[in-house]
Design a protein around this motif. Structure first.
Motif, short mmCIF file in Angstrom:
data_model
loop_
_atom_site.label_atom_id
_atom_site.label_comp_id
_atom_site.label_asym_id
_atom_site.label_seq_id
_atom_site.Cartn_x
_atom_site.Cartn_y
_atom_site.Cartn_z
N ILE A 171 0.84 -1.20 0.00
CA ILE A 171 0.00 0.00 0.00
C ILE A 171 0.88 1.25 0.00
O ILE A 171 0.63 2.19 -0.76
N GLU A 172 1.89 1.26 0.84
CA GLU A 172 2.80 2.40 0.89
C GLU A 172 3.57 2.57 -0.42
O GLU A 172 3.83 3.69 -0.85
N LEU A 173 3.92 1.47 -1.05
CA LEU A 173 4.61 1.53 -2.33
C LEU A 173 3.73 2.19 -3.40
O LEU A 173 4.20 3.01 -4.18
N VAL A 174 2.46 1.84 -3.41
CA VAL A 174 1.52 2.49 -4.34
C VAL A 174 1.51 3.99 -4.06
O VAL A 174 1.59 4.80 -4.99
N ASN A 175 1.41 4.36 -2.80
CA ASN A 175 1.35 5.78 -2.44
C ASN A 175 2.60 6.54 -2.86
O ASN A 175 2.52 7.68 -3.31
N SER A 176 3.76 5.92 -2.71
CA SER A 176 4.99 6.63 -3.06
C SER A 176 5.28 6.60 -4.55
O SER A 176 5.72 7.59 -5.12
N GLU A 177 5.03 5.48 -5.19
CA GLU A 177 5.39 5.32 -6.61
C GLU A 177 4.35 5.90 -7.57
O GLU A 177 4.70 6.24 -8.70
N LEU A 178 3.10 5.99 -7.16
CA LEU A 178 2.04 6.43 -8.08
C LEU A 178 1.45 7.79 -7.74
O LEU A 178 0.44 8.19 -8.32
N ALA A 179 2.08 8.50 -6.82
CA ALA A 179 1.56 9.82 -6.41
C ALA A 179 1.47 10.77 -7.60
O ALA A 179 0.49 11.52 -7.72
N ASP A 180 2.45 10.75 -8.48
CA ASP A 180 2.43 11.64 -9.65
C ASP A 180 1.29 11.31 -10.60
O ASP A 180 0.87 12.16 -11.38
N GLU A 181 0.78 10.08 -10.53
CA GLU A 181 -0.35 9.67 -11.38
C GLU A 181 -1.69 9.87 -10.65
O GLU A 181 -2.72 9.44 -11.14
N ARG A 182 -1.63 10.50 -9.49
CA ARG A 182 -2.81 10.76 -8.65
C ARG A 182 -3.51 9.47 -8.23
O ARG A 182 -4.72 9.37 -8.22
N VAL A 183 -2.71 8.47 -7.87
CA VAL A 183 -3.22 7.19 -7.39
C VAL A 183 -2.74 7.01 -5.96
O VAL A 183 -1.56 7.17 -5.67
#
Length: 147
Positions: A71-83
């Motif tokens: 979950i944290e990986l999604v938040n850090s890696e996809l923040a620029d994609e607004r995910v």
């Protein structure tokens, strides 16, 4: 827009299998997002703009450290994609029909945009033993803003 993942199996039973299932689901959701499939589904239903995509994992027990790391990986890696991603409890003592109804109505209101006059929300949910809810076709009317 919210994409929901529901895990009805408790995380303390065979966690390795659940972690792998969660990884596969998360990858499937991310692939559907990046391919444009999710946005196309939304556009087909009249949703042209979103403030972003939120992936929410609902489960009755707290996820393992590995699932939280995903979950944290999604938040850090996809923040620029607004995910973004997060976990919410789905435990019967935390979530009742009022919470579910409020969440569904809030999502429906956010989905129809600014020019709506009313929304009809009809849902029938079945989940954990003892949890069954039918909205009965709730109608929500737009309330005037108060200054």
């Amino acid at each position: 827009m919210i994409m929901m993942m529901v895990e009805e199996r408790p995380y303390f039973v065979d966690s390795a299998t659940l972690e792998e299932d969660c990884r596969r689901k998360m990858n499937t959701y991310i692939s559907a997002l990046r391919s444009g499939y999710v946005r196309q589904l939304a556009a087909d239903r009249g949703i042209s703009e979103t403030a972003g995509i939120e992936i929410v994992l609902f489960s009755s027990t707290e996820p393992t450290a590995m699932v939280k790391e995903m979950i944290e990986l999604v938040n850090s890696e996809l923040a620029d994609e607004r995910v973004t991603a997060r976990w919410e409890s789905w435990a019967p003592d935390v979530v009742d029909s009022e919470v579910v109804e409020r969440a569904l109505v809030t999502e429906a209101i956010g989905s129809v945009g600014a020019g709506w006059e009313f929304a009809l929300v009809w849902a029938n949910l079945r989940g954990q033993p003892g949890f069954r809810w039918d909205s009965g076709g709730r109608t929500t009317r737009k309330m005037p803003r108060r200054h």
